[in-house]
Design an enzyme around this catalytic site. Structure first.
Site, PDB file in Angstrom:
ATOM      1  N   ASP A 268       0.837  -1.249   0.027  1.00 31.16           N
ATOM      2  CA  ASP A 268       0.046  -0.101   0.035  1.00 31.16           C
ATOM      3  C   ASP A 268       1.059   1.278  -0.029  1.00 31.16           C
ATOM      4  OD1 ASP A 268      -2.409   1.102  -0.191  1.00 31.16           O
ATOM      5  OD2 ASP A 268      -2.542   1.328   1.964  1.00 31.16           O
TER       6      ASP A 268
ATOM      7  N   HIS B 237       2.231   3.729  -9.010  1.00 34.18           N
ATOM      8  CA  HIS B 237       2.027   2.232  -9.258  1.00 34.18           C
ATOM      9  C   HIS B 237       3.317   1.615  -9.988  1.00 34.18           C
ATOM     10  CE1 HIS B 237      -1.928   2.587  -7.604  1.00 34.18           C
ATOM     11  NE2 HIS B 237      -2.308   3.040  -8.425  1.00 34.18           N
TER      12      HIS B 237
ATOM     13  N   LEU C 260      10.387 -20.819  -4.702  1.00 33.46           N
ATOM     14  CA  LEU C 260       9.188 -20.001  -3.841  1.00 33.46           C
ATOM     15  C   LEU C 260       7.935 -20.128  -4.565  1.00 33.46           C
ATOM     16  CD1 LEU C 260       8.568 -17.283  -2.114  1.00 33.46           C
ATOM     17  CD2 LEU C 260       9.261 -15.884  -4.005  1.00 33.46           C
TER      18      LEU C 260
HETATM   19  C1  IPE Z   1      -5.492  -2.482  -0.228  1.00 30.35           C
HETATM   20  O1  IPE Z   1      -5.052  -1.357  -0.356  1.00 30.35           O
HETATM   21  C2  IPE Z   1      -5.386  -3.317  -1.494  1.00 30.35           C
HETATM   22  C3  IPE Z   1      -3.958  -3.582  -2.195  1.00 30.35           C
HETATM   23  C4  IPE Z   1      -3.000  -3.016  -1.575  1.00 30.35           C
HETATM   24  C5  IPE Z   1      -3.999  -3.822  -3.261  1.00 30.35           C
HETATM   25  P1  IPE Z   1      -6.319  -0.316  -0.426  1.00 30.35           P
HETATM   26  O2  IPE Z   1      -5.617   1.091  -0.496  1.00 30.35           O
HETATM   27  O3  IPE Z   1      -7.282  -0.736  -1.470  1.00 30.35           O
HETATM   28  O4  IPE Z   1      -7.001  -0.284   1.197  1.00 30.35           O
HETATM   29  P2  IPE Z   1      -7.727   0.677   1.885  1.00 30.35           P
HETATM   30  O5  IPE Z   1      -9.078   1.290   1.011  1.00 30.35           O
HETATM   31  O6  IPE Z   1      -6.825   1.708   2.247  1.00 30.35           O
HETATM   32  O7  IPE Z   1      -8.421  -0.035   2.835  1.00 30.35           O
HETATM   33  C1  IPE Z   2      -1.499   0.212  -3.374  1.00 32.34           C
HETATM   34  O1  IPE Z   2      -1.541   1.484  -3.420  1.00 32.34           O
HETATM   35  C2  IPE Z   2      -1.780  -0.391  -4.800  1.00 32.34           C
HETATM   36  C3  IPE Z   2      -3.362  -0.533  -5.010  1.00 32.34           C
HETATM   37  C4  IPE Z   2      -4.165  -0.690  -4.237  1.00 32.34           C
HETATM   38  C5  IPE Z   2      -3.523  -1.078  -6.352  1.00 32.34           C
HETATM   39  P1  IPE Z   2      -2.586   2.571  -3.597  1.00 32.34           P
HETATM   40  O2  IPE Z   2      -3.028   2.880  -4.764  1.00 32.34           O
HETATM   41  O3  IPE Z   2      -3.695   2.056  -2.442  1.00 32.34           O
HETATM   42  O4  IPE Z   2      -1.899   3.804  -2.827  1.00 32.34           O
HETATM   43  P2  IPE Z   2      -2.466   4.829  -1.525  1.00 32.34           P
HETATM   44  O5  IPE Z   2      -2.804   3.957  -0.463  1.00 32.34           O
HETATM   45  O6  IPE Z   2      -3.524   5.606  -2.364  1.00 32.34           O
HETATM   46  O7  IPE Z   2      -1.267   5.753  -1.332  1.00 32.34           O
HETATM   47 MG    MG Z   3      -4.249   2.226  -0.512  1.00 34.36          MG
END
Ligand code: IPE
Ligand code: IPE
Ligand code: MG
Length: 243
Positions: free
Chosen positions: A21, A38, A132
């Site tokens: 995240d 990303h 792995l």
């Molecule tokens: C969880 O992150 C999903 C992934 C890392 C793929 P999100 O950014 O979607 O989660 P929330 O919305 O903060 O709970």
């Molecule tokens: C995690 O990073 C990747 C996915 C959920 C695809 P985020 O896109 O949720 O990044 P933040 O949490 O908004 O910074």
């Molecule tokens: Mg996120």
């Protein structure tokens, strides 16, 4: 880093789950679009797969796209689908070279067909990897996979082992997956966001404020060392008290 037999390691057989995240916030802080975050995140993925292989981790599940992530703006979702396709294509070649088996967990019926084809190809070419087992969670919802497994059970009297086998079937896993030992979440949030609810029943948690694009092999190893120092009791009493 080619290796055909797993090295002895304290982490052999261990299952590490990672909620990757913070890509969007990392990019925003640098006045870049979220999609740049990303792309930067993919570079971290490569480093951490290599680090996990070197450390002798048995199974690693990476949360790449949750079923709730479909609610993001269409351009971000489309960019993520393209990025997933391209990076799976590239990473599966590296996985093959490094003896890593790559499989994808989650729903498949809503994925763009070019991505689906790349997934099937990646799973086929890496099927003999033994160093792995890398699971990438795409269109994944733990609650949905538990419900799918429950519906497969039908009227069958079930137990945990049988249910774990049904869960593997619901997830497109080649065999029942061991429970998560260590769950890492980057980006500062301390929640599961519908990731591996069943498998994390006794997982140890490691949360870091670092955003995913800046997560390093060093911090990954720190999380493993931190895990080693935890006492897991599984509902029992501390080992010292039992003797
Ligand atoms: C969880 O992150 C999903 C992934 C890392 C793929 P999100 O950014 O979607 O989660 P929330 O919305 O903060 O709970
Ligand atoms: C995690 O990073 C990747 C996915 C959920 C695809 P985020 O896109 O949720 O990044 P933040 O949490 O908004 O910074
Ligand atoms: Mg996120």
């Amino acid at each position: 880093m080619k290796r055909t037999t797993a090295v002895p390691s304290p982490y052999n057989g261990m299952h590490v789950g990672i909620i990757m995240d913070g890509n969007g916030r990392w990019a925003n802080a640098r006045a870049m679009p979220r999609t740049a975050g990303h792309r930067a995140g993919v570079r971290t993925v490569r480093k951490i797969i290599e680090a996990a292989t070197r450390a002798g981790v048995g199974t690693m599940t990476l949360y790449a796209f949750s079923s709730d992530n479909w609610s993001r703006p269409t351009p971000e979702v489309s960019a993520l689908m393209r990025l997933l396709r391209r990076s799976l294509q590239v990473e599966s070649k590296r996985c093959l070279e490094n003896g890593v088996r790559l499989t994808v967990v989650g729903r498949r019926d809503r994925l763009p067909s070019p991505l689906l084809r790349v997934i099937q190809e990646a799973e086929a070419v890496t099927a003999h990897g033994r160093n792995l087992h890398l699971r990438v969670a795409i269109d994944y919802s733990a609650r949905e996979s538990i419900m799918r497994a429950a519906s497969l059970a039908g009227a069958d009297a079930t137990n945990r082992e049988r249910f774990a086998a049904l869960l593997a079937q619901a997830n497109h896993d080649p065999f029942p997956i061991r429970d998560v030992d260590l769950l890492i979440r980057t980006g500062g949030e301390q929640r599961l966001s519908d990731f591996l609810l069943w498998e994390c029943a006794y997982a140890e948690f490691y949360f870091t404020r670092r955003m995913w694009p800046e997560f390093t092999e060093e911090e990954f190893l720190k999380a493993l060392v931190d895990f080693e120092a935890r006492e897991r009791r599984f509902g029992g009493v501390p080992a010292a008290a039992a003797s």
